[in-house]
Design an enzyme around this catalytic site. Sequence first.
Site, PDB file in Angstrom:
ATOM      1  N   ARG A  91       0.870  -1.178   0.000  1.00 52.51           N
ATOM      2  CA  ARG A  91       0.000   0.000   0.000  1.00 52.51           C
ATOM      3  C   ARG A  91       0.916   1.240   0.000  1.00 52.51           C
ATOM      4  O   ARG A  91       1.890   1.281   0.754  1.00 52.51           O
ATOM      5  CB  ARG A  91      -0.928   0.028   1.230  1.00 52.51           C
ATOM      6  CG  ARG A  91      -1.957  -1.108   1.203  1.00 52.51           C
ATOM      7  CD  ARG A  91      -3.058  -0.879   2.222  1.00 52.51           C
ATOM      8  NE  ARG A  91      -3.998   0.141   1.794  1.00 52.51           N
ATOM      9  CZ  ARG A  91      -4.952   0.644   2.571  1.00 52.51           C
ATOM     10  NH1 ARG A  91      -5.072   0.235   3.824  1.00 52.51           N
ATOM     11  NH2 ARG A  91      -5.782   1.573   2.126  1.00 52.51           N
ATOM     12  N   ASP A 239      -2.701   9.372   7.412  1.00 50.76           N
ATOM     13  CA  ASP A 239      -1.848   8.330   6.835  1.00 50.76           C
ATOM     14  C   ASP A 239      -0.476   8.854   6.473  1.00 50.76           C
ATOM     15  O   ASP A 239       0.500   8.103   6.433  1.00 50.76           O
ATOM     16  CB  ASP A 239      -2.517   7.717   5.602  1.00 50.76           C
ATOM     17  CG  ASP A 239      -3.627   6.777   6.055  1.00 50.76           C
ATOM     18  OD1 ASP A 239      -4.710   7.278   6.398  1.00 50.76           O
ATOM     19  OD2 ASP A 239      -3.371   5.563   6.126  1.00 50.76           O
TER      20      ASP A 239
HETATM   21  O1  MRU Z   1      -7.677   2.354   4.102  1.00 47.38           O
HETATM   22  P1  MRU Z   1      -7.466   2.341   5.578  1.00 47.38           P
HETATM   23  O2  MRU Z   1      -8.581   1.709   6.331  1.00 47.38           O
HETATM   24  O3  MRU Z   1      -6.110   1.758   5.942  1.00 47.38           O
HETATM   25  O4  MRU Z   1      -7.435   3.876   5.978  1.00 47.38           O
HETATM   26  C1  MRU Z   1      -7.256   4.241   7.320  1.00 47.38           C
HETATM   27  C2  MRU Z   1      -7.328   5.693   7.561  1.00 47.38           C
HETATM   28  O5  MRU Z   1      -7.462   6.473   6.666  1.00 47.38           O
HETATM   29  C3  MRU Z   1      -7.125   6.151   8.969  1.00 47.38           C
HETATM   30  O6  MRU Z   1      -7.845   7.320   9.195  1.00 47.38           O
HETATM   31  C4  MRU Z   1      -5.641   6.454   9.176  1.00 47.38           C
HETATM   32  O7  MRU Z   1      -4.849   5.354   8.794  1.00 47.38           O
HETATM   33  C5  MRU Z   1      -5.333   6.793  10.581  1.00 47.38           C
HETATM   34  S1  MRU Z   1      -5.523   5.349  11.569  1.00 47.38           S
HETATM   35  C6  MRU Z   1      -5.104   5.473  13.091  1.00 47.38           C
END
Ligand code: MRU
Length: 349
Positions: A91, A239
Site C-alpha cells: 500500500r 496516513d
Molecule cells: O484504508 P485504511 O482503512 O487503511 O485507511 C485508514 C485511515 O485512513 C485512517 O484514518 C488512518 O490510517 C489513521 S488510523 C489510526
Amino acid sequence: MDARPIPAIRWEGGPEGRLLLLDQTKLPSKLEVLEIRDVESLARAIRELAVRGAPAIGVAAAYGGVLALRESPPSPRERLEEALDLLAASRPTAVNLFHALSRLRRRAAALPGEDPATLAAALLDEARTLHREDEDLCASLGRHGATLLEDGMTVLTHCNTGRLATAGVGTALACILTAHREGKRLLVYADETRPLLQGARLTLFELAEAGIEARLLVDGAGPGLLLAGEIQAVFVGADRIAANGDTANKVGTLPLALAASRAGVPFYVVAPSTTLDPSLPDGRSIPIEERDGDEVTSLLGDRVPPGTRARNPAFDVTPADLITALVTEHGICRSPDRDGIKALLDSGR
Ligand code: MRU
C-alpha cells in the site's frame, strides 16, 4: 470465558512463531483470526485490508522481517531485501509502513554475518519494540487529545482510528475513548466511510465495545450537520503528513475539513510522529492509493448499470491551513504548518 477483545495484531512465540491478525474484512459479523506464516500472505493481508490503518500497517509489516528469514535461500539478506520490497509495494500512502521497513533494514545492517537465527531474533525484537512503542504513542495521543473534548460535546469522526487501526488504543478515536473514560459524556457521529465502510463496520463496533453513544452518518451528511451547528469538533487520523502539514487521510476527510472551517468548528488531526514525512514538501507529493473501481460498484450490486466503471482514490489531502491543531505524542501543535512540523520533529530528536 475471556472477555478481552481480540487484538488486531499479535505475535505468538519466538522467531519460529506466527503472526495473528484479526481479519478486519470480516468485522463486525465474524471474529476471524488469520494466521500469517509467510511474507506473501502478510503483503496480501495488508493489500486486502485484513489489517489496515496507518500505524497497524507499520506494526504488522515489521513482523515481515522475521517471516522472511525462515524462507529458503538465496541468502538470508537477499531474501530479506526481497521481502521488504514486496511489503513496500503493498500500500503506498501510509508512511508508517515505510518507517517500519527502514527500521528493519537499519537493524539488519547493524548486525554482522549471515546467520539467519541471529538476524531473525534481532528482527523479531525490533518488531516487538515497534509494537510496544505504538501502544505507548497511542496512549499519549489519547491523553493529549482528550483535553480538547468537553462534557456534552457532539463530535464527528471519519474512517476507523481506534484499536483496530493501531497496536494500541488508537489515534483520533483514542481521544474520544480517553475522554469517555474520564467521565465526559459524548455523542459520536461516525461516517460510514465508503467504499469499504471502515466507519460503519469498525468504528461503530469499537464505540459499542466502549459503551459510547454513537450515530452512523452517510458520508455526505457531515458537512451539512457541521454548517447547521450540530457538531462541536471533528477528530480524524492521518496516513501521511507532509513537511508543510498537508495531511492525507481516508477519502472523504477533506469535505469535512472544508465544512468545519466554514462553520468555525475545530478540525483536529491526531497522529503519532511516525506519520510525519518531512521528505515530502507538501500534500501534492503524497502518493495517493488508487484502488480497484470494483470496490465501489460491488457494494451497489445490481443497482448500477452493468459495466459501470468507478474511480476509487482511497485517500484525499487536507491542506494544513484547514487543520486547527495536530495532536501528536508530544502534545497539541496549534500551528501545524511548516514551522510547527519542524518544531515537532526537532522535539522528537
Ligand atoms: O484504508 P485504511 O482503512 O487503511 O485507511 C485508514 C485511515 O485512513 C485512517 O484514518 C488512518 O490510517 C489513521 S488510523 C489510526
